[in-house]
Motif scaffolding. Structure first.
Motif, PDB file in Angstrom:
ATOM      1  N   GLU A 137       0.824  -1.205   0.000  1.00 34.07           N
ATOM      2  CA  GLU A 137       0.000   0.000   0.000  1.00 34.07           C
ATOM      3  C   GLU A 137       0.860   1.257   0.000  1.00 34.07           C
ATOM      4  O   GLU A 137       0.513   2.253  -0.640  1.00 34.07           O
ATOM      5  CB  GLU A 137      -0.938  -0.006   1.212  1.00 34.07           C
ATOM      6  CG  GLU A 137      -2.015  -1.073   1.167  1.00 34.07           C
ATOM      7  CD  GLU A 137      -2.874  -0.954  -0.073  1.00 34.07           C
ATOM      8  OE1 GLU A 137      -3.290   0.181  -0.403  1.00 34.07           O
ATOM      9  OE2 GLU A 137      -3.141  -1.984  -0.718  1.00 34.07           O
ATOM     10  N   LEU A 138       1.982   1.212   0.714  1.00 35.48           N
ATOM     11  CA  LEU A 138       2.889   2.344   0.705  1.00 35.48           C
ATOM     12  C   LEU A 138       3.439   2.571  -0.696  1.00 35.48           C
ATOM     13  O   LEU A 138       3.520   3.711  -1.172  1.00 35.48           O
ATOM     14  CB  LEU A 138       4.035   2.126   1.689  1.00 35.48           C
ATOM     15  CG  LEU A 138       5.106   3.224   1.724  1.00 35.48           C
ATOM     16  CD1 LEU A 138       4.512   4.562   2.124  1.00 35.48           C
ATOM     17  CD2 LEU A 138       6.244   2.828   2.669  1.00 35.48           C
ATOM     18  N   GLY A 139       3.798   1.489  -1.382  1.00 37.24           N
ATOM     19  CA  GLY A 139       4.302   1.614  -2.752  1.00 37.24           C
ATOM     20  C   GLY A 139       3.278   2.234  -3.684  1.00 37.24           C
ATOM     21  O   GLY A 139       3.617   3.091  -4.505  1.00 37.24           O
ATOM     22  N   LYS A 140       2.026   1.831  -3.537  1.00 38.68           N
ATOM     23  CA  LYS A 140       0.975   2.413  -4.377  1.00 38.68           C
ATOM     24  C   LYS A 140       0.823   3.914  -4.100  1.00 38.68           C
ATOM     25  O   LYS A 140       0.674   4.718  -5.033  1.00 38.68           O
ATOM     26  CB  LYS A 140      -0.353   1.704  -4.120  1.00 38.68           C
ATOM     27  CG  LYS A 140      -0.426   0.274  -4.644  1.00 38.68           C
ATOM     28  CD  LYS A 140      -1.791  -0.335  -4.347  1.00 38.68           C
ATOM     29  CE  LYS A 140      -1.900  -1.752  -4.897  1.00 38.68           C
ATOM     30  NZ  LYS A 140      -3.230  -2.354  -4.583  1.00 38.68           N
TER      31      LYS A 140
ATOM     32  N   THR B  60      12.994   2.234   2.546  1.00 38.31           N
ATOM     33  CA  THR B  60      13.875   2.778   1.518  1.00 38.31           C
ATOM     34  C   THR B  60      13.255   2.535   0.145  1.00 38.31           C
ATOM     35  O   THR B  60      12.484   1.579  -0.038  1.00 38.31           O
ATOM     36  CB  THR B  60      15.268   2.133   1.563  1.00 38.31           C
ATOM     37  OG1 THR B  60      15.137   0.707   1.399  1.00 38.31           O
ATOM     38  CG2 THR B  60      15.960   2.409   2.892  1.00 38.31           C
ATOM     39  N   THR B  61      13.581   3.396  -0.796  1.00 36.63           N
ATOM     40  CA  THR B  61      13.014   3.289  -2.136  1.00 36.63           C
ATOM     41  C   THR B  61      14.104   3.343  -3.184  1.00 36.63           C
ATOM     42  O   THR B  61      15.121   4.024  -3.009  1.00 36.63           O
ATOM     43  CB  THR B  61      12.020   4.435  -2.409  1.00 36.63           C
ATOM     44  OG1 THR B  61      12.679   5.696  -2.214  1.00 36.63           O
ATOM     45  CG2 THR B  61      10.832   4.357  -1.478  1.00 36.63           C
TER      46      THR B  61
ATOM     47  N   MET C 175       8.927   3.649 -12.077  1.00 36.44           N
ATOM     48  CA  MET C 175       9.103   2.301 -11.544  1.00 36.44           C
ATOM     49  C   MET C 175       9.692   2.418 -10.140  1.00 36.44           C
ATOM     50  O   MET C 175      10.694   3.115  -9.945  1.00 36.44           O
ATOM     51  CB  MET C 175      10.018   1.464 -12.434  1.00 36.44           C
ATOM     52  CG  MET C 175      10.229   0.043 -11.931  1.00 36.44           C
ATOM     53  SD  MET C 175      11.274  -0.938 -13.034  1.00 36.44           S
ATOM     54  CE  MET C 175      10.179  -1.105 -14.444  1.00 36.44           C
ATOM     55  N   LEU C 176       9.083   1.747  -9.183  1.00 38.39           N
ATOM     56  CA  LEU C 176       9.442   1.923  -7.779  1.00 38.39           C
ATOM     57  C   LEU C 176       9.609   0.570  -7.096  1.00 38.39           C
ATOM     58  O   LEU C 176       8.809  -0.345  -7.287  1.00 38.39           O
ATOM     59  CB  LEU C 176       8.337   2.720  -7.064  1.00 38.39           C
ATOM     60  CG  LEU C 176       8.469   2.898  -5.559  1.00 38.39           C
ATOM     61  CD1 LEU C 176       9.574   3.900  -5.239  1.00 38.39           C
ATOM     62  CD2 LEU C 176       7.147   3.379  -4.960  1.00 38.39           C
ATOM     63  N   THR C 177      10.662   0.468  -6.282  1.00 34.53           N
ATOM     64  CA  THR C 177      10.847  -0.674  -5.389  1.00 34.53           C
ATOM     65  C   THR C 177      10.949  -0.144  -3.968  1.00 34.53           C
ATOM     66  O   THR C 177      11.773   0.731  -3.677  1.00 34.53           O
ATOM     67  CB  THR C 177      12.122  -1.468  -5.733  1.00 34.53           C
ATOM     68  OG1 THR C 177      12.005  -2.017  -7.044  1.00 34.53           O
ATOM     69  CG2 THR C 177      12.329  -2.603  -4.739  1.00 34.53           C
ATOM     70  N   VAL C 178      10.081  -0.641  -3.094  1.00 38.13           N
ATOM     71  CA  VAL C 178      10.066  -0.236  -1.692  1.00 38.13           C
ATOM     72  C   VAL C 178      10.485  -1.428  -0.841  1.00 38.13           C
ATOM     73  O   VAL C 178      10.031  -2.547  -1.057  1.00 38.13           O
ATOM     74  CB  VAL C 178       8.658   0.229  -1.259  1.00 38.13           C
ATOM     75  CG1 VAL C 178       8.693   0.799   0.148  1.00 38.13           C
ATOM     76  CG2 VAL C 178       8.107   1.248  -2.225  1.00 38.13           C
ATOM     77  N   SER C 179      11.348  -1.173   0.146  1.00 37.60           N
ATOM     78  CA  SER C 179      11.750  -2.227   1.078  1.00 37.60           C
ATOM     79  C   SER C 179      11.676  -1.689   2.494  1.00 37.60           C
ATOM     80  O   SER C 179      11.859  -0.487   2.732  1.00 37.60           O
ATOM     81  CB  SER C 179      13.171  -2.713   0.777  1.00 37.60           C
ATOM     82  OG  SER C 179      14.100  -1.642   0.851  1.00 37.60           O
ATOM     83  N   ASP C 180      11.409  -2.593   3.453  1.00 38.68           N
ATOM     84  CA  ASP C 180      11.320  -2.147   4.839  1.00 38.68           C
ATOM     85  C   ASP C 180      12.713  -1.968   5.430  1.00 38.68           C
ATOM     86  O   ASP C 180      13.732  -2.175   4.763  1.00 38.68           O
ATOM     87  CB  ASP C 180      10.471  -3.117   5.665  1.00 38.68           C
ATOM     88  CG  ASP C 180      11.058  -4.519   5.702  1.00 38.68           C
ATOM     89  OD1 ASP C 180      12.237  -4.687   5.322  1.00 38.68           O
ATOM     90  OD2 ASP C 180      10.339  -5.448   6.112  1.00 38.68           O
TER      91      ASP C 180
ATOM     92  N   SER D  75       7.691  -4.115  -5.716  1.00 35.52           N
ATOM     93  CA  SER D  75       8.046  -3.376  -6.926  1.00 35.52           C
ATOM     94  C   SER D  75       6.798  -3.178  -7.769  1.00 35.52           C
ATOM     95  O   SER D  75       5.976  -4.098  -7.900  1.00 35.52           O
ATOM     96  CB  SER D  75       9.105  -4.133  -7.738  1.00 35.52           C
ATOM     97  OG  SER D  75      10.318  -4.241  -7.018  1.00 35.52           O
ATOM     98  N   SER D  76       6.675  -2.010  -8.328  1.00 32.36           N
ATOM     99  CA  SER D  76       5.514  -1.724  -9.179  1.00 32.36           C
ATOM    100  C   SER D  76       5.855  -0.606 -10.144  1.00 32.36           C
ATOM    101  O   SER D  76       6.845   0.112  -9.973  1.00 32.36           O
ATOM    102  CB  SER D  76       4.290  -1.347  -8.334  1.00 32.36           C
ATOM    103  OG  SER D  76       4.601  -0.298  -7.442  1.00 32.36           O
TER     104      SER D  76
END
Length: 262
Positions: free
Chosen positions: A18-21, A54-55, A65-70, A78-79
């Protein structure tokens, strides 16, 4: 409560997907509303940092294009999201920037971010007539700066008003964006050219000022900003976009001049 404690508590409950969206919504709306690449990256990283995430963000002119990690890199998401056609809406750009600081300082959650985004995107624009009048007055003022008198200012106002109206109608009918600019340039310069040709004392200052409202200031400024900050690809794309807009303006002006035999 300390801002870092708030951010840490928010991060404990964060849904990476949800954070990535939400971050992609932020980035794509900034891009569509006229923000430069550096601002987009800083805003997305500021919000993700508030959740201790972190992104990795790839920004192109038409998609993100985004990759989010805790924090512990145990979860990734990734989306990719396409951006809508670009325009200029600094109210949205400013509102998102203010929102990003509230996320950090007040510990906003993802639902609050999405709610605020919805509110910003639904903000009403200025009435159409107000836009037409103000842009017309601005071009008339430019005409005055060039040395035009009251007659030339009136002609510049009429030409700008009509050209911008045509552009708005063309955009509503979903013409190619560059064709919309060409139509507007042609109509504005044709009206001004006819006044110069047959208006007796009307000078060419009106013709020179009649297309200034179409100058691609934001794309060219953003292209320069992207280039000096190392975002070479986006800088080149924005530069080419600005050049094509300038060509559309010049072609409409040239056609009108040929018809008026000036």
């Amino acid at each position: 409560m300390d801002a870092q404690v708030i951010s840490a508590n928010a991060a404990d409950k964060v849904d990476i997907k949800e954070l990535g969206k939400a971050l992609l919504r932020v980035g794509s709306n900034l891009m569509s509303c006229g923000a430069n690449t550096r601002r987009i990256r800083m805003t997305v990283e500021r919000i993700s940092g508030a959740f201790n995430c972190t992104t990795e963000l790839l920004i192109t002119h038409r998609a993100l294009m985004l990759t989010v990690s805790d924090e512990n890199e145990d979860h990734f998401h990734s989306s990719l999201k396409r951006t809508s056609p670009h325009g200029v809406n600094f109210s949205v750009v400013s509102g998102i920037s203010i929102m990003s600081w509230k996320v950090v300082q007040e510990g906003w959650n993802i639902d609050q971010i999405n709610t605020e985004l919805d509110r910003l995107l639904e903000l009403p624009h200025y009435p159409r007539l107000v836009i037409l009048l103000m842009v017309g007055i601005a071009d008339a003022a430019f005409c005055r700066l060039f040395g035009g008198g009251w007659e030339e200012m009136l002609v510049a106002f009429i030409a700008t008003f009509a050209g911008l109206y045509v552009r708005q109608e063309a955009v509503k009918r979903k013409f190619n964006p560059y064709l919309c600019i060409f139509f507007a340039s042609f109509v504005s310069s044709l009206i001004a050219g006819l006044f110069v040709k047959f208006g007796g004392s009307v000078q060419e200052y009106a013709l020179s000022a009649s297309v200034l409202y179409l100058i691609p200031g934001v794309p060219l400024i953003n292209s320069f900003s992207d280039l000096i900050h190392g975002n070479i690809m986006n800088g080149i794309v924005r530069s080419v976009n600005g050049l094509i807009i300038a060509f559309a303006i010049a072609f409409g002006l040239l056609l009108a001049i040929q018809i008026c035999q000036l």
